[in-house]
Design an enzyme around this catalytic site. Structure first.
Site, PDB file in Angstrom:
ATOM      1  N   LYS A  53      80.203 -23.596  58.665  1.00 30.27           N
ATOM      2  CA  LYS A  53      79.785 -24.927  58.253  1.00 30.27           C
ATOM      3  C   LYS A  53      79.732 -25.860  59.459  1.00 30.27           C
ATOM      4  O   LYS A  53      80.475 -25.694  60.428  1.00 30.27           O
ATOM      5  CB  LYS A  53      80.784 -25.512  57.243  1.00 30.27           C
ATOM      6  CG  LYS A  53      80.810 -24.845  55.888  1.00 30.27           C
ATOM      7  CD  LYS A  53      81.871 -25.508  55.004  1.00 30.27           C
ATOM      8  CE  LYS A  53      81.970 -24.862  53.637  1.00 30.27           C
ATOM      9  NZ  LYS A  53      80.827 -25.165  52.787  1.00 30.27           N
TER      10      LYS A  53
ATOM     11  N   ARG B  53      81.599 -17.529  44.597  1.00 27.60           N
ATOM     12  CA  ARG B  53      81.086 -16.665  43.535  1.00 27.60           C
ATOM     13  C   ARG B  53      81.541 -15.219  43.714  1.00 27.60           C
ATOM     14  O   ARG B  53      81.663 -14.471  42.745  1.00 27.60           O
ATOM     15  CB  ARG B  53      79.561 -16.767  43.489  1.00 27.60           C
ATOM     16  CG  ARG B  53      78.857 -16.241  44.718  1.00 27.60           C
ATOM     17  CD  ARG B  53      77.425 -16.728  44.827  1.00 27.60           C
ATOM     18  NE  ARG B  53      77.359 -18.164  45.096  1.00 27.60           N
ATOM     19  CZ  ARG B  53      76.223 -18.868  45.185  1.00 27.60           C
ATOM     20  NH1 ARG B  53      75.069 -18.254  45.002  1.00 27.60           N
ATOM     21  NH2 ARG B  53      76.245 -20.154  45.444  1.00 27.60           N
TER      22      ARG B  53
END
Length: 462
Positions: free
Chosen positions: A239, A313
């Site tokens: 990120k 996920r």
């Protein structure tokens, strides 16, 4: 029962000052019933009962004599949340008789308004105290659950990693006599949790799945699943600094699931609860999982890694698979899953997905009643094409920017087996700025609605 900060029983605060709760509609009648000096002061302060306002006045000797707060919706706890810091310090007691629901909202909102995460602060401001003969036990339990979410999310990862998240769950289990099992480190591979292991293996803190079980087997069984990514660097798809800054909050889903389980147990709802938390840190290291790899999952489905920053996920795939193996009547999961949900709905509205219309409608209705709203989003299955992989059963991401929250929910649905009724909440778990009762930082969203949903489905406490 020990009261939280900002609350006192009448026996412990024998001389509280009167606090009037008014709204615009009833302001004129209330004002006209006050002494002339108070009426003059209200006019001078231009107080008219508008929502979010407060005014206090003095007696002839210059001491505090009373105060009033203006509110909007009397059943919205946040209508009262400005009071503890807007009023002068001291003890206050609402003078007008309020119905039970409004009284509960006042007490809950007062607690929200008192909240400050001050663990690391030397100077701590004491809020004004609400005095009452008795406090609603359910409201205080709801407050405690929401405060727990805030505290867990606000705590820096240094002090809230997988170990500490396990310790918080263990403390909850011990408090309520629940069973706890933890599978950690390389044991995850031996016990068939390969996706959880892949995401967390690069961290010096072992990944794990935490499973708490409580309740009578004869009662309806609810599985509560939470994404517990205690810090998310993005992995090798690192990120940017701005995106990484608040990633201590990426375990916000686990905080919600843990607090909801605690609420069910504290209120003794006639339910059987299984809490499942995948606790990991998505770190960068020589053994970090890589873009382009294919990883296994508990169901046997293979996943091509399109982006290591779509890790939530992955850990939930094993968690949901384990939940479905237990054959629950209902599966609920909470996860700080996608920025796309925030783009679609902003910071205040969690995105709700469900494979059952009645479940979704009940949760939405509970949110409206509790003033804890969610917004339903579609499981639009044609968008599964965005998760297609040429070498695996599916990919964990897509090169397309389309429907990011929807595709994440569709990914999760792939691991909900055997026709289980399931709902997923893509929650922000954060306030970007200070508002009354909603200080910047961690936030519980959809939690009170989820409790109201489960309480209604369980038929209430016995």
């Amino acid at each position: 029962m020990t009261l939280p900060a900002g609350f006192a029983r009448t026996a412990d605060a024998p001389a509280p000052l009167p606090l009037h709760v008014v709204d615009r509609g009833g302001f004129a009648a209330w004002r006209d019933a006050q002494p002339p000096a108070v009426q003059a002061w209200l006019a001078a302060q231009r107080f008219d009962g508008s929502a979010g306002t407060a005014v206090s006045w003095a007696n002839a000797d210059g001491g505090l004599a009373g105060a009033a707060i203006g509110i909007g919706d009397p059943l919205d706890p946040f209508a009262y949340a400005h009071a503890p810091l807007a009023l002068p310090g001291g003890d206050w007691q609402a003078v007008a008789t309020r119905d039970e629901d409004a009284q509960r909202a006042l007490q809950l909102g007062w607690g929200f308004g008192c909240y400050r995460f001050d663990r690391y602060k030397a100077n701590k401001r004491a809020p004004a105290r609400l005095v009452a003969d008795a406090f609603d036990a359910e409201a205080l339990d709801l407050l405690a659950a929401c405060v727990q979410v805030r505290d867990l999310v606000n705590t820096p990862t240094e002090h809230m990693g997988p170990d500490e998240l396990e310790a918080a769950t263990r403390a909850l289990a011990e408090r309520h006599g629940a069973q706890l099992e933890v599978v950690a480190g390389d044991d995850l591979l031996a016990r068939n949790y390969p996706a959880i292991h892949a995401v967390g293996r690069a961290s010096h803190r072992a990944p794990r799945i935490i499973e708490l079980a409580w309740g009578d087997p004869a009662h309806p069984h609810v599985a509560l699943c939470g994404k517990g990514v205690c810090f998310d660097t993005g992995g090798l798809d690192l990120k940017a600094a701005a995106g990484m800054r608040n990633m201590k909050k990426d375990m916000g889903g686990a905080a919600h699931a843990l607090a909801l389980a605690g609420l069910v147990m504290a209120r003794a709802l006639p339910l059987r609860i299984t809490l499942l938390i995948a606790a990991v840190e998505n770190a960068v290291g020589p053994n970090a999982f890589r873009p382009g790899e294919v990883i296994a999952t508990r169901t046997g489905a293979s996943i091509e890694i399109d982006n290591t920053d779509a890790e939530g996920r992955l850990v939930l795939s094993d968690t949901l698979a384990r939940a479905c193996e237990l054959a629950p009547d209902l599966v609920l999961d909470f996860a700080t899953l996608t920025g796309a949900a925030r783009i679609a709905l902003g910071p205040d509205l969690p995105a709700l997905y469900a494979n059952d219309d009645a479940l979704a409608n009940d949760w939405l209705a509970a949110g409206q009643q509790a003033r804890d709203p969610l917004w339903r989003m579609p499981l639009w299955r044609p968008y599964l094409r965005y998760l297609a992989s040429g070498i695996a059963d599916l990919a964990n991401g897509s090169s397309s920017t389309m429907a990011g929250s929807v595709t994440a929910a569709l990914f999760l649905e792939r691991f909900v087996r055997d026709g289980r009724r399931w709902a997923h909440v893509d929650v922000y778990a954060w306030n970007d700025s200070d508002r009354p009762g909603k200080p910047a930082g961690g936030e519980a969203q959809g939690l009170r609605a989820a409790y109201a949903l489960l309480k209604a489905r369980a038929g209430g406490p016995r």
